[in-house]
Scaffold this active site. Structure first.
Site, PDB file in Angstrom:
ATOM      1  CB  SER A 160      -0.877   0.006   1.255  1.00  0.00           C
ATOM      2  OG  SER A 160      -1.520   1.263   1.353  1.00  0.00           O
ATOM      3  CG  HIS A 203      -4.286  -1.185  -1.389  1.00  0.00           C
ATOM      4  ND1 HIS A 203      -5.475  -1.808  -1.704  1.00  0.00           N
ATOM      5  CD2 HIS A 203      -4.567  -0.324  -0.384  1.00  0.00           C
ATOM      6  CE1 HIS A 203      -6.437  -1.341  -0.908  1.00  0.00           C
ATOM      7  NE2 HIS A 203      -5.911  -0.438  -0.100  1.00  0.00           N
ATOM      8  CG  ASP A 231      -5.047   3.064   1.108  1.00  0.00           C
ATOM      9  OD1 ASP A 231      -6.035   2.336   0.942  1.00  0.00           O
ATOM     10  OD2 ASP A 231      -3.992   2.697   1.647  1.00  0.00           O
ATOM     11  CG  MET A 253      -7.810   8.088   2.778  1.00  0.00           C
ATOM     12  SD  MET A 253      -6.782   8.131   4.254  1.00  0.00           S
ATOM     13  CE  MET A 253      -6.212   6.432   4.307  1.00  0.00           C
ATOM     14  CG  HIS A 304      -9.421   1.142  -0.234  1.00  0.00           C
ATOM     15  ND1 HIS A 304      -8.812   0.884   0.974  1.00  0.00           N
ATOM     16  CD2 HIS A 304     -10.752   1.240   0.037  1.00  0.00           C
ATOM     17  CE1 HIS A 304      -9.716   0.826   1.924  1.00  0.00           C
ATOM     18  NE2 HIS A 304     -10.903   1.044   1.391  1.00  0.00           N
ATOM     19  CG  MET A 317     -11.035   4.289   2.351  1.00  0.00           C
ATOM     20  SD  MET A 317      -9.483   4.180   3.261  1.00  0.00           S
ATOM     21  CE  MET A 317      -8.338   4.267   1.894  1.00  0.00           C
ATOM     22  CG  MET A 352     -11.885  -1.640   5.452  1.00  0.00           C
ATOM     23  SD  MET A 352     -10.380  -1.382   4.480  1.00  0.00           S
ATOM     24  CE  MET A 352      -9.295  -0.599   5.680  1.00  0.00           C
ATOM     25  CG  ASP A 360      -6.456  -2.019   3.363  1.00  0.00           C
ATOM     26  OD1 ASP A 360      -5.326  -1.849   3.852  1.00  0.00           O
ATOM     27  OD2 ASP A 360      -7.066  -1.149   2.698  1.00  0.00           O
TER      28      ASP A 360
HETATM   29  C1  DX5 Z   1      -6.205   2.262   5.846  1.00  0.00           C
HETATM   30  C2  DX5 Z   1      -5.829   1.972   4.411  1.00  0.00           C
HETATM   31  C3  DX5 Z   1      -4.777   0.939   4.275  1.00  0.00           C
HETATM   32  C4  DX5 Z   1      -3.434   1.309   4.835  1.00  0.00           C
HETATM   33  C5  DX5 Z   1      -2.919   0.074   5.517  1.00  0.00           C
HETATM   34  O1  DX5 Z   1      -7.234   3.180   5.877  1.00  0.00           O
HETATM   35  O2  DX5 Z   1      -6.960   1.550   3.675  1.00  0.00           O
HETATM   36  O3  DX5 Z   1      -4.630   0.492   2.932  1.00  0.00           O
HETATM   37  O4  DX5 Z   1      -2.490   1.727   3.876  1.00  0.00           O
HETATM   38  O5  DX5 Z   1      -1.793   0.412   6.217  1.00  0.00           O
HETATM   39  P1  DX5 Z   1      -1.128  -0.567   7.252  1.00  0.00           P
HETATM   40  O6  DX5 Z   1      -0.679  -1.785   6.486  1.00  0.00           O
HETATM   41  O7  DX5 Z   1       0.013   0.256   7.775  1.00  0.00           O
HETATM   42  O8  DX5 Z   1      -2.142  -0.886   8.301  1.00  0.00           O
HETATM   43 ZN    ZN Z   2      -6.644   0.541   1.627  1.00  0.00          ZN
END
Ligand code: DX5
Ligand code: ZN
Length: 226
Positions: free
Chosen positions: A9, A34, A36, A38, A67, A69, A138, A176
């Site tokens: 990620s 991956h 992320d 946000m 992903h 969010m 999650m 994740d």
């Molecule tokens: C959290 C993200 C994850 C994050 C995971 O909101 O969706 O993808 O990068 O990070 P680690 O592996 O550090 O928990």
């Molecule tokens: Zn993620």
């Protein structure tokens, strides 16, 4: 037994050196990254948008798993597909019209995933499981890297694996949050296919070695299973 993948990620990577960070994990033989996204509304944090995906697309042939969010995935998914995403996942909790949102992602010509927060039961997906290419469970409340793994995710993975076989479906199961070499065996044994790892990869001394260690742990767990 299923083919297990480790998905680094990039949230935990050094964004000023993103190309090099990607090269390092590519050397370990990963096939999916991956990414992320946000928006500061659906989760209490901001991360990145389509320009970063576009830049990644120029420097890597790896598949990009985006992903979302965000509060309005229907509105922004097209921009991520255009930027070069290969897979896009939407949160069950963000989609009032989940069936429509999943079809919307599929219509973009990318693989479609649906995501469950830790507090959302697997049963809420019963009417859409036949539509999706993957289900993301999650194992932390989304918004931040580096959080502690919530073990209840294992039970949800088992449920999803059971439903997949009972209904003859093909979706991949992804996890994740808080994934480390230490919990990889339990996750794989529960039936997970794709393991996302941020901090445990990019905050390690050598990200390539960290991925390899997790791949070894995953393969060891699959070879002893069943
Ligand atoms: C959290 C993200 C994850 C994050 C995971 O909101 O969706 O993808 O990068 O990070 P680690 O592996 O550090 O928990
Ligand atoms: Zn993620």
């Amino acid at each position: 037994m299923h083919q297990v993948e480790i998905l680094p990620s990039i949230l935990a990577a050094d964004f000023a050196r993103l190309g090099e960070e990607v090269q390092a994990v590519t050397a370990a033989g990963v096939s999916i990254l991956h990414v992320d996204v946000m928006d500061g509304h659906f989760v209490p944090n901001l991360s990145l948008g389509p320009p970063i995906v576009e830049s990644l697309r120029k420097v890597t042939a790896l598949q990009l798993d985006v992903h979302l969010m965000i509060t309005d995935p229907d509105k922004y998914a097209p921009a991520f597909a255009k930027a070069g995403a290969n897979l896009i996942s939407v949160h069950q909790e963000a989609c009032t019209h989940l069936d429509r949102s999943i079809h919307g992602v599929k219509d973009l010509g990318v693989k479609a995933g649906v995501v469950l927060n830790p507090g959302t039961p697997v049963a809420t997906l019963s009417e859409v499981l036949h539509l999706v290419d993957y289900v993301l469970v999650m194992s932390v409340n989304p918004g931040f890297g580096g959080q502690k793994f919530i073990p209840n995710a294992l039970r949800k993975i088992e449920q999803l694996a059971r439903i997949r076989s009972e209904r003859g479906l093909q979706y991949a199961i992804e996890i994740d949050g808080g994934v480390t070499a230490a919990n990889v065996p339990d996750i794989v044994k529960a039936g997970c296919d794709w393991l996302v790892a941020g901090s445990s990869v990019f905050h390690s001394v050598n990200s390539s070695n960290a991925v390899r260690e997790m791949q070894r742990a995953a393969h060891a767990a699959t070879s002893v299973a069943v």
